[in-house]
Design an enzyme around this catalytic site. Structure first.
Site, mmCIF file in Angstrom:
data_model
loop_
_atom_site.group_PDB
_atom_site.id
_atom_site.type_symbol
_atom_site.label_atom_id
_atom_site.label_comp_id
_atom_site.label_asym_id
_atom_site.label_seq_id
_atom_site.Cartn_x
_atom_site.Cartn_y
_atom_site.Cartn_z
ATOM 1 N N CYS A 1 5.169 -6.151 1.810
ATOM 2 C CA CYS A 1 5.532 -4.732 1.897
ATOM 3 C C CYS A 1 4.748 -4.051 3.022
ATOM 4 O O CYS A 1 5.024 -4.303 4.193
ATOM 5 C CB CYS A 1 5.338 -4.053 0.547
ATOM 6 S SG CYS A 1 6.241 -2.493 0.381
ATOM 7 N N TYR A 2 3.739 -3.230 2.715
ATOM 8 C CA TYR A 2 2.940 -2.606 3.773
ATOM 9 C C TYR A 2 2.326 -3.683 4.666
ATOM 10 O O TYR A 2 2.259 -3.515 5.894
ATOM 11 C CB TYR A 2 1.842 -1.750 3.147
ATOM 12 C CG TYR A 2 0.992 -1.012 4.149
ATOM 13 C CD1 TYR A 2 1.344 0.269 4.590
ATOM 14 C CD2 TYR A 2 -0.171 -1.578 4.671
ATOM 15 C CE1 TYR A 2 0.568 0.943 5.519
ATOM 16 C CE2 TYR A 2 -0.943 -0.916 5.598
ATOM 17 C CZ TYR A 2 -0.572 0.351 6.024
ATOM 18 O OH TYR A 2 -1.343 1.015 6.956
ATOM 19 N N GLY B 1 0.832 -1.198 0.000
ATOM 20 C CA GLY B 1 0.000 0.000 0.000
ATOM 21 C C GLY B 1 0.865 1.245 0.000
ATOM 22 O O GLY B 1 2.056 1.183 0.312
ATOM 23 N N ASP C 1 -15.689 -11.997 -23.838
ATOM 24 C CA ASP C 1 -16.412 -12.120 -22.579
ATOM 25 C C ASP C 1 -17.861 -12.543 -22.788
ATOM 26 O O ASP C 1 -18.335 -13.516 -22.192
ATOM 27 C CB ASP C 1 -16.376 -10.789 -21.811
ATOM 28 C CG ASP C 1 -14.971 -10.249 -21.670
ATOM 29 O OD1 ASP C 1 -14.016 -11.042 -21.791
ATOM 30 O OD2 ASP C 1 -14.824 -9.038 -21.446
ATOM 31 N N HIS D 1 8.118 -7.359 -3.420
ATOM 32 C CA HIS D 1 6.887 -7.752 -4.114
ATOM 33 C C HIS D 1 7.124 -9.022 -4.934
ATOM 34 O O HIS D 1 7.537 -8.950 -6.097
ATOM 35 C CB HIS D 1 6.404 -6.614 -5.022
ATOM 36 C CG HIS D 1 5.867 -5.444 -4.274
ATOM 37 N ND1 HIS D 1 4.552 -5.344 -3.871
ATOM 38 C CD2 HIS D 1 6.488 -4.325 -3.815
ATOM 39 C CE1 HIS D 1 4.371 -4.219 -3.216
ATOM 40 N NE2 HIS D 1 5.526 -3.575 -3.165
ATOM 41 N N LYS E 1 -9.242 -12.073 -17.763
ATOM 42 C CA LYS E 1 -9.450 -12.291 -19.196
ATOM 43 C C LYS E 1 -8.821 -13.588 -19.694
ATOM 44 O O LYS E 1 -9.441 -14.336 -20.449
ATOM 45 C CB LYS E 1 -8.881 -11.103 -19.974
ATOM 46 C CG LYS E 1 -8.979 -11.234 -21.485
ATOM 47 C CD LYS E 1 -10.392 -11.054 -21.991
ATOM 48 C CE LYS E 1 -10.806 -9.605 -21.936
ATOM 49 N NZ LYS E 1 -12.113 -9.385 -22.592
ATOM 50 N N GLU F 1 4.975 -10.841 -6.295
ATOM 51 C CA GLU F 1 3.970 -10.983 -7.346
ATOM 52 C C GLU F 1 4.388 -10.339 -8.663
ATOM 53 O O GLU F 1 3.806 -10.618 -9.716
ATOM 54 C CB GLU F 1 2.636 -10.377 -6.891
ATOM 55 C CG GLU F 1 2.593 -8.860 -6.751
ATOM 56 C CD GLU F 1 3.070 -8.335 -5.406
ATOM 57 O OE1 GLU F 1 2.713 -7.202 -5.048
ATOM 58 O OE2 GLU F 1 3.820 -9.057 -4.716
#
Length: 509
Positions: free
Chosen positions: A78-79, A51, A225, A167, A365, A169
């Site tokens: 992190c945060y 964050g 979609d 991070h 997606k 990710e």
């Protein structure tokens, strides 16, 4: 299920994507969620996102009481790491040097998060912080360190709480996906059994439960979609599904023919409504993108309502809302703001007459494409690039009128044609034209012109949550620009957008 509690990081959606890539279902909730809601979902593990705030600031968002007492493993990123540290009574302070970008860390422990790593070896991770952990609570252990921060990862073995300052990710963390998988599978014990096939079975059962009787109408645009949503609905309820294709006058060149011809083989009952005049009238003199989306969304529902009056026993409206639409439209983040209002989820009137079914609202997606393949849809339908629900209206910056729609539609057709011709479309997530409310001086046929500008946008992406501008060849760029300025009346200049997401979005509006 793994739950991600969002403290406002730009990377929160990436965390969910990485967890799902390990074939475990994952959802994002705001950091303001209470413990009862978390407990009701029975998560196998919880991840606290990063964050923009600092945990030692009095106004910084906090974790609800009781969440750390649920007995499930927690990973703070992190945060989120700072939250765990501070709530346990240790300290966090502003670092002498901020850390941004790639940074090597030394692994000190080869268990849990770092299973499969070598103690003493270095691995590169992605940093984005200005704070550092000053102390650790008693009994906690350090798992990794860097030259700038002695505590880059920690563990409370007793309560199964873990924190990382970086991070994992982000793709720039070279073994970040492995760390997350170690947490999800190794620490949490989550089974890798969430697949397109399992989703289809669950979705079909859920649709049948939501709509046990009555007719469902589905808004069909021809995009990935809505096509996958329609195929899924058809598998669940068969002939009780009627697809309504609205030609809103804001489609790309050839879209209507593709919908009416290419989708017929699916056995769908498709009804086409020509409503272009109505949509353009609703958008007259409207320049604000949020107003555009709202008006288009409301008019879509009105058209569906009218279409429903011509059918028997219509009770439900289905549409292809995706998880990013939900995240970006109704902000799940406590401390951050809504990015845009998607017409699927942001434009529905409060007193809509039909009940809403959104069978894909849990998916990203690329997951939708995987589901479509499992449903047996043709690759030409699955591989179609994304197209915004509001259509060309949000690819016209400023006011929308028939002339400007025709202009951007013609330019867009050239862009797509040249990308296909060059073979570069195979690596492009989206490539399209945007009409700008800017006029510039030019010379065409020895005459001075004062015409509008087309911005070319082409990006590469895995799932649309982040994107990088495509390095198109100079030859392709030249062909696109030459054809647009030669063939599209009213355009005398083409510029190329080299912004990535973030900080920009893929669409301009």
């Amino acid at each position: 299920m793994i739950l991600v509690l969002d403290f406002g990081s730009q990377y929160t959606q990436l965390i969910a994507r990485r967890v799902r890539e390990s074939r475990v279902y994952c959802e994002i909730l705001p950091c303001t969620v209470d413990v009862d809601e978390v407990a009701r979902r029975k998560p196998t593990g919880i991840i606290l996102s990063g964050g923009p705030a600092s945990v030692y600031v009095p106004t910084a968002p906090q974790l609800a009481r009781g969440i750390l007492d649920l007995g499930v493993p927690v990973l703070g990123i992190c945060y989120g790491m700072g939250i765990l540290n501070v709530q346990a009574g240790a300290s966090v302070a502003r670092a002498d040097r901020r850390e941004y970008g790639r940074t090597p860390i030394e692994v000190l422990d080869d268990h849990d998060l770092f299973r499969g790593f070598v103690v003493g070896a270095h691995t590169t991770v992605w940093m984005s912080h200005g704070d550092r952990m000053e102390t650790l609570p008693d009994g906690w252990s350090v798992l990794a360190r860097s030259a700038n921060a002695p505590i880059q990862a920690f563990r409370d073995q007793t309560r199964r709480l873990f924190g990382v300052q970086f991070h994992p990710e982000v793709v720039h963390s070279e073994r970040g996906t492995e760390m997350l998988a170690n947490f999800v599978h190794g620490v949490c014990g989550a089974a890798p059994d969430w697949t397109p096939g399992s989703f289809i079975d669950q979705a079909v059962a859920r649709i049948r439960e939501q709509a046990p009787v009555g007719r469902v109408i589905c808004g069909l645009s021809g995009g990935v979609d809505s096509t996958v949503a329609a195929a899924l609905l058809h598998r669940a309820i068969g002939e009780r599904l009627t697809c309504i294709f609205v030609d809103n006058g804001l489609l790309r060149a050839g879209d209507r023919a593709m919908v009416e011809e290419s989708l017929a083989h699916l056995g769908l009952d498709i009804r086409t409504i020509d409503a272009g005049t109505r949509f353009l009238a609703a958008l007259k003199d409207v320049a604000d993108p949020e107003v555009k989306r709202k008006r288009i969304g409301n008019l879509f529902v009105e058209v569906f309502d009218e279409a429903a009056q011509t059918l028997d026993d219509v009770r439900f409206l289905a549409q292809g809302t995706l998880y990013p639409d939900v995240i970006e439209s109704v902000s799940v983040r406590g401390p951050s703001a809504t990015i845009k209002t998607h017409h699927n989820v942001g434009g529905l009137p409060e007193r809509m007459k039909l009940k809403l079914i959104e069978p894909l609202r849990e998916l990203f997606k690329d997951e939708v494409r995987a589901v479509g393949r499992d449903l047996g849809l043709a690759e030409e339908l699955i591989a179609r690039e994304p197209f915004p629900g509001p259509g060309l209206a949000v690819r016209i910056v400023g006011a929308v009128d028939p002339e400007r729609v025709a202009r951007v539609r013609a330019a867009d057709a050239i862009v797509r044609d040249e990308l296909r011709r060059s073979g570069e479309s195979r690596r492009i997530w989206q490539g399209f034209a945007v009409l700008l409310p800017v006029q510039t001086v030019g010379v065409q046929g020895d005459e001075r012109t004062y015409d509008e500008v087309i911005a070319l946008r082409a990006v590469e992406s895995q799932d649309g949550m982040t994107a990088d501008w495509a390095r198109l060849s100079h030859e392709t760029l030249e062909s696109i620009a030459r054809r647009i300025t030669n063939e599209v009346r009213g355009i005398n200049r083409v510029v190329y957008d080299i912004s990535s997401k973030p900080p920009a979005t893929i669409e301009w509006e």
